[in-house]
Write a protein that holds these residues in place. Structure first.
Motif, PDB file in Angstrom:
ATOM      1  N   LEU A   9       0.815  -1.223   0.000  1.00  8.05           N
ATOM      2  CA  LEU A   9       0.000   0.000   0.000  1.00  8.05           C
ATOM      3  C   LEU A   9       0.847   1.271   0.000  1.00  8.05           C
ATOM      4  CD1 LEU A   9      -2.828  -1.088   2.483  1.00  8.05           C
ATOM      5  CD2 LEU A   9      -2.979  -0.894  -0.009  1.00  8.05           C
ATOM      6  N   ALA A  10       2.083   1.155  -0.446  1.00  9.13           N
ATOM      7  CA  ALA A  10       3.004   2.303  -0.421  1.00  9.13           C
ATOM      8  C   ALA A  10       2.502   3.473  -1.263  1.00  9.13           C
ATOM      9  CB  ALA A  10       4.388   1.874  -0.905  1.00  9.13           C
ATOM     10  N   ASP A  11       1.765   3.194  -2.323  1.00 11.38           N
ATOM     11  CA  ASP A  11       1.290   4.253  -3.220  1.00 11.38           C
ATOM     12  C   ASP A  11      -0.099   4.769  -2.854  1.00 11.38           C
ATOM     13  OD1 ASP A  11       3.627   3.998  -4.709  1.00 11.38           O
ATOM     14  OD2 ASP A  11       2.763   2.496  -6.044  1.00 11.38           O
ATOM     15  N   ASP A  12      -0.633   4.316  -1.741  1.00 14.38           N
ATOM     16  CA  ASP A  12      -1.968   4.735  -1.302  1.00 14.38           C
ATOM     17  C   ASP A  12      -1.817   5.810  -0.221  1.00 14.38           C
ATOM     18  OD1 ASP A  12      -4.477   5.021  -0.083  1.00 14.38           O
ATOM     19  OD2 ASP A  12      -5.026   2.937  -0.503  1.00 14.38           O
ATOM     20  N   PRO A  13      -2.061   7.063  -0.552  1.00 12.60           N
ATOM     21  CA  PRO A  13      -1.831   8.137   0.433  1.00 12.60           C
ATOM     22  C   PRO A  13      -2.683   8.007   1.692  1.00 12.60           C
ATOM     23  CG  PRO A  13      -3.007   8.978  -1.500  1.00 12.60           C
ATOM     24  CD  PRO A  13      -2.548   7.601  -1.843  1.00 12.60           C
ATOM     25  N   ALA A  14      -3.850   7.399   1.565  1.00 14.33           N
ATOM     26  CA  ALA A  14      -4.734   7.275   2.728  1.00 14.33           C
ATOM     27  C   ALA A  14      -4.331   6.120   3.646  1.00 14.33           C
ATOM     28  CB  ALA A  14      -6.179   7.085   2.258  1.00 14.33           C
ATOM     29  N   TYR A  15      -3.587   5.147   3.115  1.00 13.18           N
ATOM     30  CA  TYR A  15      -3.280   3.951   3.901  1.00 13.18           C
ATOM     31  C   TYR A  15      -1.790   3.676   4.073  1.00 13.18           C
ATOM     32  CZ  TYR A  15      -8.093   2.268   4.294  1.00 13.18           C
ATOM     33  OH  TYR A  15      -9.417   2.129   4.624  1.00 13.18           O
ATOM     34  N   ALA A  16      -0.925   4.376   3.379  1.00 10.73           N
ATOM     35  CA  ALA A  16       0.505   4.048   3.408  1.00 10.73           C
ATOM     36  C   ALA A  16       1.066   4.030   4.832  1.00 10.73           C
ATOM     37  CB  ALA A  16       1.283   5.023   2.539  1.00 10.73           C
ATOM     38  N   ASN A  17       0.822   5.081   5.599  1.00 12.16           N
ATOM     39  CA  ASN A  17       1.347   5.146   6.972  1.00 12.16           C
ATOM     40  C   ASN A  17       0.672   4.122   7.871  1.00 12.16           C
ATOM     41  OD1 ASN A  17       3.107   7.229   6.317  1.00 12.16           O
ATOM     42  ND2 ASN A  17       1.668   8.834   6.909  1.00 12.16           N
ATOM     43  N   ARG A  18      -0.645   3.954   7.700  1.00  9.96           N
ATOM     44  CA  ARG A  18      -1.375   2.973   8.505  1.00  9.96           C
ATOM     45  C   ARG A  18      -0.889   1.558   8.213  1.00  9.96           C
ATOM     46  NH1 ARG A  18      -7.630   3.715   7.750  1.00  9.96           N
ATOM     47  NH2 ARG A  18      -7.614   2.135   9.402  1.00  9.96           N
ATOM     48  N   ALA A  19      -0.578   1.307   6.944  1.00 10.68           N
ATOM     49  CA  ALA A  19      -0.090  -0.013   6.556  1.00 10.68           C
ATOM     50  C   ALA A  19       1.280  -0.296   7.176  1.00 10.68           C
ATOM     51  CB  ALA A  19      -0.012  -0.113   5.040  1.00 10.68           C
ATOM     52  N   GLU A  20       2.156   0.708   7.185  1.00  9.37           N
ATOM     53  CA  GLU A  20       3.471   0.553   7.815  1.00  9.37           C
ATOM     54  C   GLU A  20       3.337   0.266   9.303  1.00  9.37           C
ATOM     55  OE1 GLU A  20       6.485   0.330   6.865  1.00  9.37           O
ATOM     56  OE2 GLU A  20       6.634   1.121   4.834  1.00  9.37           O
ATOM     57  N   GLU A  21       2.450   1.010   9.955  1.00 14.79           N
ATOM     58  CA  GLU A  21       2.228   0.819  11.387  1.00 14.79           C
ATOM     59  C   GLU A  21       1.656  -0.570  11.669  1.00 14.79           C
ATOM     60  OE1 GLU A  21      -0.317   2.846  15.086  1.00 14.79           O
ATOM     61  OE2 GLU A  21      -0.345   3.745  13.084  1.00 14.79           O
ATOM     62  N   PHE A  22       0.697  -0.970  10.850  1.00 18.74           N
ATOM     63  CA  PHE A  22       0.086  -2.292  11.005  1.00 18.74           C
ATOM     64  C   PHE A  22       1.144  -3.385  10.839  1.00 18.74           C
ATOM     65  CE2 PHE A  22      -2.023  -6.106   9.529  1.00 18.74           C
ATOM     66  CZ  PHE A  22      -3.224  -6.136  10.207  1.00 18.74           C
ATOM     67  N   ALA A  23       1.920  -3.307   9.764  1.00 22.29           N
ATOM     68  CA  ALA A  23       2.938  -4.321   9.484  1.00 22.29           C
ATOM     69  C   ALA A  23       3.977  -4.403  10.598  1.00 22.29           C
ATOM     70  CB  ALA A  23       3.619  -4.026   8.150  1.00 22.29           C
ATOM     71  N   GLY A  24       4.253  -3.264  11.220  1.00 22.24           N
ATOM     72  CA  GLY A  24       5.225  -3.239  12.308  1.00 22.24           C
ATOM     73  C   GLY A  24       4.780  -4.003  13.540  1.00 22.24           C
ATOM     74  N   LYS A  25       3.478  -4.228  13.664  1.00 18.43           N
ATOM     75  CA  LYS A  25       2.942  -4.971  14.809  1.00 18.43           C
ATOM     76  C   LYS A  25       2.822  -6.467  14.536  1.00 18.43           C
ATOM     77  CE  LYS A  25       0.103  -1.248  16.808  1.00 18.43           C
ATOM     78  NZ  LYS A  25      -1.264  -0.886  17.249  1.00 18.43           N
ATOM     79  N   VAL A  26       2.942  -6.867  13.284  1.00 19.77           N
ATOM     80  CA  VAL A  26       2.683  -8.256  12.917  1.00 19.77           C
ATOM     81  C   VAL A  26       3.825  -9.169  13.375  1.00 19.77           C
ATOM     82  CG1 VAL A  26       2.394  -9.860  10.987  1.00 19.77           C
ATOM     83  CG2 VAL A  26       1.224  -7.642  10.956  1.00 19.77           C
ATOM     84  N   ARG A  27       3.437 -10.283  13.982  1.00 22.00           N
ATOM     85  CA  ARG A  27       4.386 -11.338  14.355  1.00 22.00           C
ATOM     86  C   ARG A  27       3.741 -12.684  14.069  1.00 22.00           C
ATOM     87  NH1 ARG A  27       6.422  -7.103  15.205  1.00 22.00           N
ATOM     88  NH2 ARG A  27       7.736  -6.406  16.936  1.00 22.00           N
ATOM     89  N   ASP A  28       4.533 -13.625  13.607  1.00 18.73           N
ATOM     90  CA  ASP A  28       4.065 -15.001  13.641  1.00 18.73           C
ATOM     91  C   ASP A  28       3.925 -15.390  15.106  1.00 18.73           C
ATOM     92  OD1 ASP A  28       3.790 -17.736  12.086  1.00 18.73           O
ATOM     93  OD2 ASP A  28       5.008 -18.109  13.879  1.00 18.73           O
ATOM     94  N   VAL A  29       2.930 -16.192  15.427  1.00 17.17           N
ATOM     95  CA  VAL A  29       2.674 -16.500  16.835  1.00 17.17           C
ATOM     96  C   VAL A  29       3.855 -17.228  17.469  1.00 17.17           C
ATOM     97  CG1 VAL A  29       1.491 -18.703  16.342  1.00 17.17           C
ATOM     98  CG2 VAL A  29       0.954 -17.418  18.432  1.00 17.17           C
TER      99      VAL A  29
END
Length: 451
Positions: free
Chosen positions: A293-313
């Protein structure tokens, strides 16, 4: 087979007007980073099975370069070699030059979907897959007739006659993957919030997945119990859908972006420290949201933040540590082999953590298979779209796993679980296949396996 660099002329086909468009074609700089050394060949599952240079990472990079320069057409013959790639990323791990083949094949597949016209049977099959598999509620509509198909004995009759195989090898492969359908597949029984047992250490979100929540729902319930037993409050947003892994791996760009946005929105008010997933293909895609979502101005930052929280269990639990007491699973030592899912091992570089967790269960003895890094042939929907190559890889994987003599197979990805289970059955072997979270759950609850 040779590892010498192929002459370009062996890869060229007559020129055509069909080509890549100007929207993010495979990056020439990434293409040029390949020095044609051939290290990737021995690790590439499609090359090992098919045996053609054009079905190797190096060969496909030649094709990408040729299409970019207008020397090779984006024809059915060319696309066939891009389609034969499992996207396992083993070549990325082994490459001494650091070639980002994952970025190249991702860009190529999106180009193929935009600029290549597939045959009608291919279109219909892909439309079925992408219209149903990423949507659990749609998939559930098919489960009732499929359940009757299994319980009435019609499945055994159809398989014995080979009817579907005669109609379509791809549909036959899809039918062969169908596991027994349980009553729990028809609804999501996990509450929205599950409190931690004892003192709360973390508040985490959890994804249910698409295929897993229907075809192996016990993995999700086991994961919740393991997390809560280790001090985690678990949040499971009720409106969550598909993460987009299946569509992303097959070049369905806009559908992937839509699914990613919807999933981000579903966790927007969850207020969690981590977002956990127990399927490796999903986890790899979730961690790529910032790129997707790097090219989506409405979601780019939110996507980075979301991905930063993701962990395999497993990654998460190995990092924060287990606090629950673990009991032996049987009286005698339990020999076990852990199967490395490709998007866990090569995509997320997670290998030690699952083994560390399993070895904490008293009595577990881990064994390592030959060719542990070789793909099992599942690769999302590869075993449906490319059934012959996938079947050979599945056969090899099960043979290598069972040759260890282990009494149990641990597998942390739903696709791998279904592929391995199918080929165990085909080889007449009865070794149980369980997710590491199920094994930890049994150990925490004191459930004994039969010796």
């Amino acid at each position: 087979m040779t590892t010498d660099s192929p002459s370009t002329t062996t890869l060229l086909t007559p020129n055509s007007s069909h080509s890549f468009d100007f929207r993010n074609p495979p990056d020439p700089k990434l293409i040029d980073s390949c020095v044609h050394c051939g290290f990737c060949l021995s690790t590439c599952p499609s090359y090992r099975v098919i045996g053609k240079e054009t079905d190797s990472p190096r060969g496909r990079i030649y094709l990408m370069d040729g299409v970019n320069e207008g020397k090779i057409p984006l024809s059915s013959a060319t696309v066939e070699h891009f389609d034969s790639c499992l996207g396992c990323l083993a070549c990325v791990t082994i490459c001494p030059s650091g070639v980002q083949y994952d970025k190249l094949i991702e860009a190529t597949r999106m180009q193929v979907e935009r600029n290549h016209s597939r045959s009608l049977p291919e279109k219909l099959l892909r439309q079925l897959i992408f219209s149903v598999f990423p949507y659990p509620n749609r998939l559930r509509l098919l489960l009732r007739p499929l359940g009757l198909y299994q319980k009435t004995g019609l499945q055994k009759l159809v398989r014995s006659l080979g009817i579907i195989q005669q109609l379509s090898p791809q549909l036959a492969a899809m039918e062969a993957m169908l596991p027994p359908i349980s009553a729990s597949a028809f609804q999501d029984a996990i509450p929205t919030i599950i409190p931690a047992q004892g003192k709360q250490r973390y508040r985490v979100g959890m994804l249910l997945g698409c295929v897993q929540r229907l075809f192996n729902p016990d993995v999700n319930t086991a994961t919740v119990r393991v997390l809560t037993a280790n001090g985690c409050e678990v949040v499971v947003p009720s409106l969550q859908g598909c993460c987009g892994a299946l569509t992303h791996h097959q070049g369905q760009e806009e559908q992937t972006k839509t699914l990613a946005r919807q999933l981000i929105d579903s966790f927007a008010d969850a207020n969690v420290e981590f977002i956990l997933i127990n399927a490796s293909g999903c986890g790899h895609t979730l961690k790529e949201y910032g790129h997707i979502l790097a090219d989506d101005p409405a979601y780019a930052n939110r996507a980075e933040e979301f991905a930063g929280k993701v962990r395999d269990v497993q990654e998460f639990l190995a990092e924060v540590g287990l606090t629950a007491t673990l009991s032996p699973l049987q009286d005698q030592p339990l020999t076990m082999v852990y199967q490395d899912a490709c998007h866990m091992l090569h995509g997320q570089k997670i290998s030690v953590q699952p083994r560390t967790l399993l070895k904490q269960i008293p009595g577990v003895q881990l064994r390592e298979p030959v060719d542990a890094a070789l793909c099992c042939g599942s690769a999302g929907v590869y075993n449906i779209l490319q059934p012959e190559a996938a079947a050979e890889l599945g056969r090899q994987k099960v043979q290598n796993l069972t040759n260890t003599g282990a009494a149990m197979i641990a597998s942390a990805n739903i696709g791998c679980f279904m592929q391995i289970s199918k080929h165990l059955e085909l080889q007449g072997k009865t070794v149980p296949v369980l997710h590491p979270m199920q094994l930890l759950d049994y150990s925490i609850r004191g459930i004994r396996l039969s010796d």
